[in-house]
Design a protein around this motif. Sequence first.
Motif, PDB file in Angstrom:
ATOM      1  N   ILE A 163      41.582  38.252  80.846  1.00  0.00           N
ATOM      2  CA  ILE A 163      41.296  38.202  82.282  1.00  0.00           C
ATOM      3  C   ILE A 163      40.052  39.009  82.643  1.00  0.00           C
ATOM      4  CG2 ILE A 163      43.667  37.714  82.941  1.00  0.00           C
ATOM      5  CD1 ILE A 163      43.912  40.722  83.713  1.00  0.00           C
ATOM      6  N   GLY A 164      39.336  39.478  81.642  1.00  0.00           N
ATOM      7  CA  GLY A 164      38.112  40.217  81.933  1.00  0.00           C
ATOM      8  C   GLY A 164      37.762  41.175  80.816  1.00  0.00           C
ATOM      9  N   TYR A 165      36.789  42.043  81.117  1.00  0.00           N
ATOM     10  CA  TYR A 165      36.269  42.976  80.124  1.00  0.00           C
ATOM     11  C   TYR A 165      36.037  44.335  80.767  1.00  0.00           C
ATOM     12  CZ  TYR A 165      35.496  38.755  77.461  1.00  0.00           C
ATOM     13  OH  TYR A 165      35.696  37.586  76.805  1.00  0.00           O
ATOM     14  N   GLY A 166      36.277  45.369  79.997  1.00  0.00           N
ATOM     15  CA  GLY A 166      35.929  46.717  80.416  1.00  0.00           C
ATOM     16  C   GLY A 166      37.082  47.515  80.986  1.00  0.00           C
ATOM     17  N   ARG A 167      36.909  48.831  80.889  1.00  0.00           N
ATOM     18  CA  ARG A 167      37.940  49.767  81.344  1.00  0.00           C
ATOM     19  C   ARG A 167      38.179  49.647  82.857  1.00  0.00           C
ATOM     20  NH1 ARG A 167      42.020  52.185  79.022  1.00  0.00           N
ATOM     21  NH2 ARG A 167      40.747  52.685  77.231  1.00  0.00           N
ATOM     22  N   SER A 168      37.114  49.426  83.648  1.00  0.00           N
ATOM     23  CA  SER A 168      37.317  49.334  85.097  1.00  0.00           C
ATOM     24  C   SER A 168      38.109  48.072  85.452  1.00  0.00           C
ATOM     25  CB  SER A 168      35.997  49.390  85.862  1.00  0.00           C
ATOM     26  OG  SER A 168      35.188  48.295  85.543  1.00  0.00           O
ATOM     27  N   ARG A 169      37.864  46.992  84.740  1.00  0.00           N
ATOM     28  CA  ARG A 169      38.643  45.764  84.977  1.00  0.00           C
ATOM     29  C   ARG A 169      40.108  45.995  84.633  1.00  0.00           C
ATOM     30  NH1 ARG A 169      41.042  42.265  87.279  1.00  0.00           N
ATOM     31  NH2 ARG A 169      41.222  40.137  86.531  1.00  0.00           N
ATOM     32  N   PHE A 170      40.350  46.717  83.535  1.00  0.00           N
ATOM     33  CA  PHE A 170      41.725  47.052  83.166  1.00  0.00           C
ATOM     34  C   PHE A 170      42.390  47.854  84.278  1.00  0.00           C
ATOM     35  CE2 PHE A 170      44.505  50.447  81.558  1.00  0.00           C
ATOM     36  CZ  PHE A 170      45.583  49.687  81.137  1.00  0.00           C
ATOM     37  N   SER A 171      41.715  48.879  84.764  1.00  0.00           N
ATOM     38  CA  SER A 171      42.290  49.733  85.817  1.00  0.00           C
ATOM     39  C   SER A 171      42.607  48.935  87.075  1.00  0.00           C
ATOM     40  CB  SER A 171      41.335  50.875  86.152  1.00  0.00           C
ATOM     41  OG  SER A 171      41.176  51.704  85.030  1.00  0.00           O
ATOM     42  N   ASP A 175      46.181  52.286  77.468  1.00  0.00           N
ATOM     43  CA  ASP A 175      45.667  50.927  77.284  1.00  0.00           C
ATOM     44  C   ASP A 175      46.675  49.835  77.627  1.00  0.00           C
ATOM     45  OD1 ASP A 175      43.247  52.012  76.400  1.00  0.00           O
ATOM     46  OD2 ASP A 175      43.911  52.047  74.314  1.00  0.00           O
ATOM     47  N   ARG A 176      47.817  50.220  78.185  1.00  0.00           N
ATOM     48  CA  ARG A 176      48.859  49.245  78.549  1.00  0.00           C
ATOM     49  C   ARG A 176      49.546  49.720  79.818  1.00  0.00           C
ATOM     50  NH1 ARG A 176      53.181  49.379  75.142  1.00  0.00           N
ATOM     51  NH2 ARG A 176      53.707  47.211  75.440  1.00  0.00           N
ATOM     52  N   TYR A 234      44.491  46.631  77.565  1.00  0.00           N
ATOM     53  CA  TYR A 234      43.073  46.804  77.274  1.00  0.00           C
ATOM     54  C   TYR A 234      42.909  46.995  75.776  1.00  0.00           C
ATOM     55  CZ  TYR A 234      38.452  48.994  77.141  1.00  0.00           C
ATOM     56  OH  TYR A 234      37.137  49.300  76.858  1.00  0.00           O
ATOM     57  N   ASP A 235      41.979  46.241  75.170  1.00  0.00           N
ATOM     58  CA  ASP A 235      41.678  46.384  73.749  1.00  0.00           C
ATOM     59  C   ASP A 235      40.359  47.141  73.627  1.00  0.00           C
ATOM     60  OD1 ASP A 235      40.912  46.170  71.099  1.00  0.00           O
ATOM     61  OD2 ASP A 235      41.441  44.054  70.935  1.00  0.00           O
ATOM     62  N   PRO A 236      40.402  48.435  73.257  1.00  0.00           N
ATOM     63  CA  PRO A 236      39.175  49.232  73.185  1.00  0.00           C
ATOM     64  C   PRO A 236      38.144  48.686  72.174  1.00  0.00           C
ATOM     65  CG  PRO A 236      41.117  50.648  72.947  1.00  0.00           C
ATOM     66  CD  PRO A 236      41.589  49.227  72.928  1.00  0.00           C
ATOM     67  N   ALA A 237      38.607  48.009  71.132  1.00  0.00           N
ATOM     68  CA  ALA A 237      37.695  47.498  70.107  1.00  0.00           C
ATOM     69  C   ALA A 237      36.799  46.384  70.654  1.00  0.00           C
ATOM     70  CB  ALA A 237      38.479  46.996  68.900  1.00  0.00           C
ATOM     71  N   THR A 238      37.363  45.518  71.498  1.00  0.00           N
ATOM     72  CA  THR A 238      36.605  44.374  72.019  1.00  0.00           C
ATOM     73  C   THR A 238      36.284  44.516  73.509  1.00  0.00           C
ATOM     74  OG1 THR A 238      38.599  43.150  72.618  1.00  0.00           O
ATOM     75  CG2 THR A 238      37.749  42.831  70.366  1.00  0.00           C
ATOM     76  N   GLU A 239      36.915  45.497  74.156  1.00  0.00           N
ATOM     77  CA  GLU A 239      36.833  45.724  75.599  1.00  0.00           C
ATOM     78  C   GLU A 239      37.449  44.590  76.414  1.00  0.00           C
ATOM     79  OE1 GLU A 239      33.275  47.299  77.265  1.00  0.00           O
ATOM     80  OE2 GLU A 239      32.983  48.725  75.638  1.00  0.00           O
ATOM     81  N   GLN A 240      38.196  43.709  75.766  1.00  0.00           N
ATOM     82  CA  GLN A 240      38.872  42.632  76.484  1.00  0.00           C
ATOM     83  C   GLN A 240      40.103  43.156  77.206  1.00  0.00           C
ATOM     84  OE1 GLN A 240      39.327  39.819  73.161  1.00  0.00           O
ATOM     85  NE2 GLN A 240      37.991  38.434  74.307  1.00  0.00           N
TER      86      GLN A 240
END
Length: 165
Positions: free
Chosen positions: A36-44, A97-98, A121-127
Motif C-alpha cells: 500500500i506504499g513505501y516508507g516509514r511515514s506511510r507506515f505510520s 514494524d507491525r 513495514y519491511d525495512p529492507a525494501t521500505e514497502q
Amino acid sequence: MKLSDLTALPLTYPEVGATAGPLPAGYHHVRKSAVIGYGRSRFSEAAAAGMRWGMLRGAGVRVAATTELAEAGSEVIVNLGPVQAPCRVVYVVDEPDRRGFAYGTLPGHAECGEELFLVRYDPATEQVYAEVTAFSRHATWWSRLASPVTSMIQRVVTERYLRAL
C-alpha cells in the motif's frame, strides 16, 4: 443489538488469539496482503488509520465501537448492509514494524472465528503492506445455507480491506 449488550457475551470460538500464529484446523483460512506504499511515514499514517478501524470503514463497512482506537476488549458492531456482526478485540499488535488488531466473533455473528487487520513495514525494501489473516466457519443456519454467497462476500470485502488504507 447495542454495544452495551456485548460486554457480558463470550467469544464464540475457543482458539482466541490464533491469528497470531498457526491457524487452527476446522476453519476456512484467509491470508492476504497487498503493498500500500513505501516508507516509514506511510507506515505510520496507515497504521494510525488502521487502529481507528480504517480497514473496515475504508472498505465501506459501518463500524460502531466502544473505543475510538482499537484496544484489547473493545466491542464492535460491524454492519454490512442489514447484517450486524458483533465482535470483540482480542489483542493488539504494537511493534516498530507491525501495527494492528485482531477481533473475534460474539454470539449473533453469522460466522465464528477471528480476523487480524495489520499494517507491516519491511525495512529492507521500505514497502508497507496491509495484511488480513482470518479463520472462520459458519455459525448460523442461514450463513450455511447461503454459503456460496457469504464466501463470495468475504472474498470481496477482504480485497476491499487491503485497498482501504
